[in-house]
Enzyme design. Structure first.
Site, PDB file in Angstrom:
ATOM      1  N   GLU A   1      -6.024  -7.581  -1.816  1.00  0.00           N
ATOM      2  CA  GLU A   1      -6.688  -7.498  -0.514  1.00  0.00           C
ATOM      3  C   GLU A   1      -8.127  -7.066  -0.740  1.00  0.00           C
ATOM      4  O   GLU A   1      -8.383  -6.122  -1.493  1.00  0.00           O
ATOM      5  CB  GLU A   1      -6.025  -6.471   0.419  1.00  0.00           C
ATOM      6  CG  GLU A   1      -4.681  -6.859   0.990  1.00  0.00           C
ATOM      7  CD  GLU A   1      -4.214  -5.857   2.057  1.00  0.00           C
ATOM      8  OE1 GLU A   1      -5.065  -5.174   2.669  1.00  0.00           O
ATOM      9  OE2 GLU A   1      -2.997  -5.751   2.255  1.00  0.00           O
TER      10      GLU A   1
ATOM     11  N   GLU B   1       0.796  -1.224   0.000  1.00  0.00           N
ATOM     12  CA  GLU B   1       0.000   0.000   0.000  1.00  0.00           C
ATOM     13  C   GLU B   1       0.837   1.287   0.000  1.00  0.00           C
ATOM     14  O   GLU B   1       0.713   2.138   0.891  1.00  0.00           O
ATOM     15  CB  GLU B   1      -0.980   0.011   1.174  1.00  0.00           C
ATOM     16  CG  GLU B   1      -1.982  -1.129   1.109  1.00  0.00           C
ATOM     17  CD  GLU B   1      -3.045  -1.055   2.200  1.00  0.00           C
ATOM     18  OE1 GLU B   1      -2.836  -0.340   3.203  1.00  0.00           O
ATOM     19  OE2 GLU B   1      -4.087  -1.720   2.039  1.00  0.00           O
TER      20      GLU B   1
END
Length: 441
Positions: free
Chosen positions: A342, A222
């Site tokens: 995810e 991320e």
């Protein structure tokens, strides 16, 4: 999203009494490290490297669509005797659901049970734990997508690298975004990456870069660089680090680890981003995923984290639109697979019911399935996160023990079987596919 680093326990390997002589030395080594050092991997499933052919993943010339999951905690749990068995339990349970790839951390920087204690200094005990994870996955026939550093603070992350540089008096800035542009920190990270890629597994004897059980590498979990909203700083880092990795390991696939936000120059920033702030994170999905050294694009899905005032119905509609948009980018612009590495729905939402999470999972799986039927770029999805019983301290508001809820378990295995039906059993590497899909074909 913020992931907890979990609780902290101190394991014990017993005491050593020199007076007992050589026999005691042997006993101590066996009790302490027996599981890590013993050569017991006799039934390994033969695996080939996963490759990319245009917008698709292929294994042995067969299309490979992925039903995967996240268990970030594998290496951390493999360090201690009391928790090591959870890795095999999770892998075997996943195989029974027909899951084929697990995304997990191959980093822990300066934290408890740190793999990298300080720049270039590694704890061999923890490295052997990562060896163990890879060896266990190899025997069960599950592949691993290994992430190399965290944008977040859990398990050290880019902030720890900045602290190291600052502490040694070579850092340019205390901002954690200096991870991306500080020359000293770039050297730290390259040294780390080279050590990982060239590591020879103490159990299997195979260097990581030569091991097909590793599905691929993820540069960073991320990434965001809010101090440069243009995205130039992060883009330069991605290009340099991805080229560096490919110079050492050209056998494995590589992705960035993006959440999927569109940047300030993207025409999709106003129509597809969750909210206005997403364009100001210093990232851009298409631009970041475009370099030739990046093999596939990665996207995350957290509608309840990204929206403050949207109904469940609105959030679920966003999920489908978000996925379709990125798959379209993969098919038409990037010409690469897109993985939703995810996805999760929080149980802290007001009025939450587990059936809502089932509905969310169905939407994710349906979009992947529709893409797969057309041999499209939707390469697969990874639920965040799966655990085994007794891991409450490592859970968050997204984690589940999937076999504890029958409806969720059925949704997961149904997705496995639908993908297998499209492209044949051979595309799913699992020992018991016929048992999983009996009555579901």
């Amino acid at each position: 999203m913020v992931k907890s680093s979990g609780y902290k326990m101190i394991g014990s390997n017993g005491l050593f009494f020199p007076i007992l002589g050589f026999a005691s030395i042997i006993a101590f080594i066996f009790l302490s490290f027996g599981d890590l050092l013993s050569v017991k991997y006799k039934n390994e499933i033969s695996l080939s490297f996963v490759e990319r052919n245009g917008t698709n993943f292929v294994v042995d010339d067969q299309l490979f669509y992925i039903n995967g999951w996240n268990s970030y905690w594998f290496m951390d749990h493999a360090v201690h005797d009391h928790s090591r068995a959870r890795i095999r339990t999770m892998l075997q349970a996943a195989a029974k659901m027909g899951l084929t790839v697990c995304r997990t951390w191959a980093f822990n920087d300066g934290d408890y049970n740190a793999l990298q204690i300080s720049p270039g200094q590694f704890d061999e005990r923890v490295f052997q734990a990562l060896d163990y994870v890879i060896a266990e996955a190899r025997e069960v026939g599950i592949r691993l997508l290994l992430s190399l550093v965290n944008n977040l603070d859990a398990y050290g992350g880019k902030t720890q690298y900045v602290k190291w540089a600052w502490g040694e008096g070579v850092g340019l800035s205390p901002s954690n975004d200096s991870f991306f542009y500080d020359p000293s920190i770039r050297i730290y990270f390259k040294n780390y990456v080279k050590t990982i890629l060239t590591r020879k597994n103490t159990i299997t004897g195979v260097e990581y870069r030569d091991d097909p059980v590793i599905f691929g590498w993820e540069l960073i979990n991320e990434p965001r660089c809010i101090t440069d909203r243009s995205g130039d700083t992060l883009q330069d880092w991605i290009e340099e680090m991805s080229s560096f990795i490919k110079s050492i390991d050209n056998k494995h696939l590589l992705t960035v680890g993006l959440e999927g936000f569109y940047g300030p120059k993207s025409p999709k920033r106003k129509t597809q981003n969750p909210e206005f702030w997403a364009a100001d994170m210093g990232v851009d999905f298409v631009r970041n995923s475009a370099p030739s050294t990046i093999d596939f694009a990665s996207v995350h899905i957290y509608p309840d984290q990204w929206f403050k005032n949207k109904s469940l119905e609105g959030k679920l509609k966003f999920v489908a639109d978000w996925m379709h948009s990125h798959i379209e980018d993969g098919d038409k612009v990037l010409k690469k697979p897109v993985m939703f590495t995810e996805f999760g729905l929080s149980d802290l939402n007001k009025g939450f019911d587990p059936s809502q999470r089932d509905e969310f999972y169905k939407i994710v799986f349906d979009v992947i399935y529709e893409s797969a039927k057309k041999k499209g770029a939707g390469g697969g999805s990874f639920a965040w996160q799966f655990l085994v019983e007794g891991m409450e301290d490592f859970n968050d508001d997204f984690g589940i023990v999937p076999w504890k809820r029958a409806s969720t378990y059925r949704i997961i295995t149904r997705h496995t079987c639908r993908l297998a039906k499209i492209h044949g059993v051979g595309m799913m590497i699992t020992r018991n596919m016929k048992n999983i899909c009996k009555g579901k074909w």
